[in-house]
Design an enzyme around this catalytic site. Sequence first.
Site, PDB file in Angstrom:
ATOM      1  N   GLU A 117      45.694  41.275  36.866  1.00 50.00           N
ATOM      2  CA  GLU A 117      45.306  42.676  36.661  1.00 50.00           C
ATOM      3  C   GLU A 117      44.028  42.743  35.827  1.00 50.00           C
ATOM      4  O   GLU A 117      43.861  41.986  34.874  1.00 50.00           O
ATOM      5  CB  GLU A 117      46.425  43.416  35.926  1.00 50.00           C
ATOM      6  CG  GLU A 117      46.106  44.884  35.679  1.00 50.00           C
ATOM      7  CD  GLU A 117      47.179  45.619  34.875  1.00 50.00           C
ATOM      8  OE1 GLU A 117      47.256  46.849  34.992  1.00 50.00           O
ATOM      9  OE2 GLU A 117      47.941  44.957  34.134  1.00 50.00           O
TER      10      GLU A 117
ATOM     11  N   LYS B 283      47.553  51.390  41.279  1.00 51.61           N
ATOM     12  CA  LYS B 283      48.693  51.366  40.362  1.00 51.61           C
ATOM     13  C   LYS B 283      49.334  52.744  40.293  1.00 51.61           C
ATOM     14  O   LYS B 283      48.673  53.749  40.024  1.00 51.61           O
ATOM     15  CB  LYS B 283      48.213  50.921  38.974  1.00 51.61           C
ATOM     16  CG  LYS B 283      49.324  50.656  37.959  1.00 51.61           C
ATOM     17  CD  LYS B 283      48.705  50.078  36.694  1.00 51.61           C
ATOM     18  CE  LYS B 283      49.737  49.671  35.663  1.00 51.61           C
ATOM     19  NZ  LYS B 283      49.091  49.057  34.479  1.00 51.61           N
TER      20      LYS B 283
ATOM     21  N   CYS C  23      51.393  45.538  37.572  1.00 49.31           N
ATOM     22  CA  CYS C  23      51.931  45.524  36.210  1.00 49.31           C
ATOM     23  C   CYS C  23      53.107  46.479  35.977  1.00 49.31           C
ATOM     24  O   CYS C  23      54.220  46.193  36.385  1.00 49.31           O
ATOM     25  CB  CYS C  23      50.813  45.765  35.199  1.00 49.31           C
ATOM     26  SG  CYS C  23      51.253  45.164  33.524  1.00 49.31           S
TER      27      CYS C  23
END
Length: 275
Positions: free
Chosen positions: A45, A114, A155
């Site tokens: 990331e 994300k 994440c």
Amino acid sequence: MSDHAFKLAVCQIRTELNKQATMDKAEAMVKQAAVNGANVVVLPEMFNCPYSKEYFSSFADAENGESVETMSSWAKDNGVILIGGSIPEKDGDKLYNTCFVFDENGTVIAKHRKMHLFDVDIEGGIRFKESNHFAAGNEITVFDTKYGKMGVLVCFDMRFPELVRAMARRGAEVVICPAQFNMTTGPKHWELTIRARAMDNEIYYVGASAARFEGFNYECWGHSTVAEPFGMVIATCDETEQILYADIDLNNVDSVRKQLPTFLHLKDDIYKVAD
């Protein structure tokens, strides 16, 4: 090797404050991974942008920008599927934390923004509000490769079992998660969550972390880890910069599901939330 087996490499990069220096390092690591036989290469990331609010805008690229073009060339030149970690993606006046995926020809075959932004305030630990800087994505990202279906998230997305289950239900047999867990949650939850997501869905799960930048204002946990469909760790490392390798055979997904058929016995008619 069967048609569903491949060697995976996670490039656990330490992101530098100079973007070009990081990109040069990433290029060298992708090349080294390919030379060592990797077919699928994963970056972490925000691999080319320090994970701190003062860098996000100045390091951002558009979808057709330099970072994406450069990653495309890495995939093509090395003949690998490249899971491009994530970068700050500029779209109009918004920023997204976005993972681009490239096939062996350098073509973008998937893009995941994300979805769950990292807004936390842990007593005695870390405080961070990602939504101050990024907009949230809203799509489940599953894509086809010559080895089988894969999924990608970023994440904090991995903390939501519903999302990983939805990816598995759409056919993903390996879910890849570029991430930067921190020094508060990393020791407690990183490996636990990777193993749980693999076990619950009887899939391979790849947690691809950046290396720790000691002394930087956001220090990530590192410890990139791969778990197999029975929930066992098959590859892991410490917090330092390195390439982690794992042999993946997606035939094991069907095998485990037959032996322990939890994924085959889901009762969606009972689980659904009442109106």
